[in-house]
Design an enzyme around this catalytic site. Structure first.
Site, short mmCIF file in Angstrom:
data_model
loop_
_atom_site.label_atom_id
_atom_site.label_comp_id
_atom_site.label_asym_id
_atom_site.label_seq_id
_atom_site.Cartn_x
_atom_site.Cartn_y
_atom_site.Cartn_z
N GLY A 110 39.27 37.02 40.18
CA GLY A 110 38.68 38.18 39.52
C GLY A 110 38.26 37.87 38.10
N CYS A 141 43.15 32.58 46.12
CA CYS A 141 43.89 33.20 45.03
C CYS A 141 43.94 32.21 43.87
CB CYS A 141 45.29 33.60 45.47
SG CYS A 141 46.31 34.27 44.13
N HIS A 173 34.17 40.41 45.15
CA HIS A 173 34.57 41.16 43.96
C HIS A 173 33.49 42.17 43.58
CE1 HIS A 173 37.97 38.48 42.93
NE2 HIS A 173 37.23 37.59 43.57
N GLU A 216 43.51 44.64 43.49
CA GLU A 216 43.28 43.55 44.43
C GLU A 216 43.32 44.05 45.87
OE1 GLU A 216 44.48 39.51 44.07
OE2 GLU A 216 45.59 39.94 42.21
N CYS A 269 44.44 38.30 38.13
CA CYS A 269 43.69 37.82 39.29
C CYS A 269 42.77 36.71 38.83
CB CYS A 269 42.90 38.96 39.92
SG CYS A 269 41.87 38.44 41.33
#
Length: 263
Positions: A207, A68, A146, A195, A204
């Site tokens: 991301g 994360c 992703h 997410e 994110c």
């Protein structure tokens, strides 16, 4: 149990120093925004044998995440502000490998963190069948998976419909984070995200890296230059180097301290 609620651009987690028993169940209970404290999940911090500290991430649905970006910035602030370290360069162990942090401080408190996110692996765009029609998405790995879809208008992006479906699309065996990206210019993009395990979030970090990496591969943004990523919760600065390495810079903030009775 003591938790510190923190956020990176609105991507909020409950942080706990030390391992937790039944982390998955605790995350599901405490992350509930009506019957718990409310968060995108729980992040635990503990000593590491291969780095300065180790972080584990449990999503709001109880599943464990590999990495994360917003969360790791908050880990840096947590351990520095609370006196677990006085170093401004740290190595944090994650399920995606070790990550290097550079802490920036004001008044002996961390206000911004730069993270070496490792290499982004960008694959060729694929056409995916969904209940809403075909979606062209670029698969990207930033240590976690992703799917980046470019859109003309981020305001109308189908995050809560197509994004939700993409999370469990058969093409992605372990699920995926779905990003919708509008390119403003070669130095700026807007992004919204669904997410994996948490749903729509304000930001994110991985991301944002995946989105810029996909934009660079599509020659919509420039490599080796800092790209501004505008998210619902604020802005991140992302730079993708020629070798694929991503550098992310953004804020980290403490919201409150929480005491929870064990059940």
């Amino acid at each position: 149990m003591h938790f510190t609620k923190m956020h990176g651009l609105g991507n909020d987690y409950l942080y706990h120093y030390g391992e937790l028993k039944n982390s998955s169940d605790i995350s599901k209970r405490l992350s509930d925004r009506h019957f718990g404290i409310g968060s995108d999940g729980i992040i635990t911090i503990s000593p590491s044998t291969t780095a300065d500290f180790k972080m584990r991430i449990f999503n709001a649905d109880g599943s464990e995440a590999m990495m994360c970006g917003n969360g790791i910035r908050c880990v840096g602030k947590y351990v520095f502000d609370k006196g677990y370290t006085d170093r401004k360069r740290l190595i944090i162990e994650t399920l995606s490998g070790n990550r290097e942090l550079t802490l920036k401080t004001i008044g002996n408190k961390v206000n911004e963190v730069t993270v070496n996110m490792g290499k982004c692996i960008v694959n060729k765009p694929v056409s995916l069948d969904t209940s809403y029609g075909k979606v062209m998405a670029t698969p990207v790995s930033v240590g976690n998976p992703h799917a980046v879809a470019f859109v003309e208008n981020i305001t109308n992006a189908p995050v809560d419909t197509v994004g939700k479906e993409l999370e469990h699309h058969p093409y992605f065996k372990d699920g995926v984070n779905a990003e919708f990206v509008q390119v403003i210019d070669r130095n700026t993009i807007k992004m919204r995200v669904w997410e994996r395990g948490s749903g729509i979030t304000m930001a994110c970090g991985t991301g944002a890296c995946a989105s810029v990496a996909a934009a660079v591969r599509a020659d919509l943004c420039d490599k080796d230059k800092e790209i501004t990523v505008c998210l619902d919760g604020g802005q991140l600065k992302i730079k993708i180097f020629s070798n694929g390495t991503a550098m992310m810079t953004g804020p980290a903030e403490i919201i409150c301290e929480c005491e929870v009775e064990e059940k």
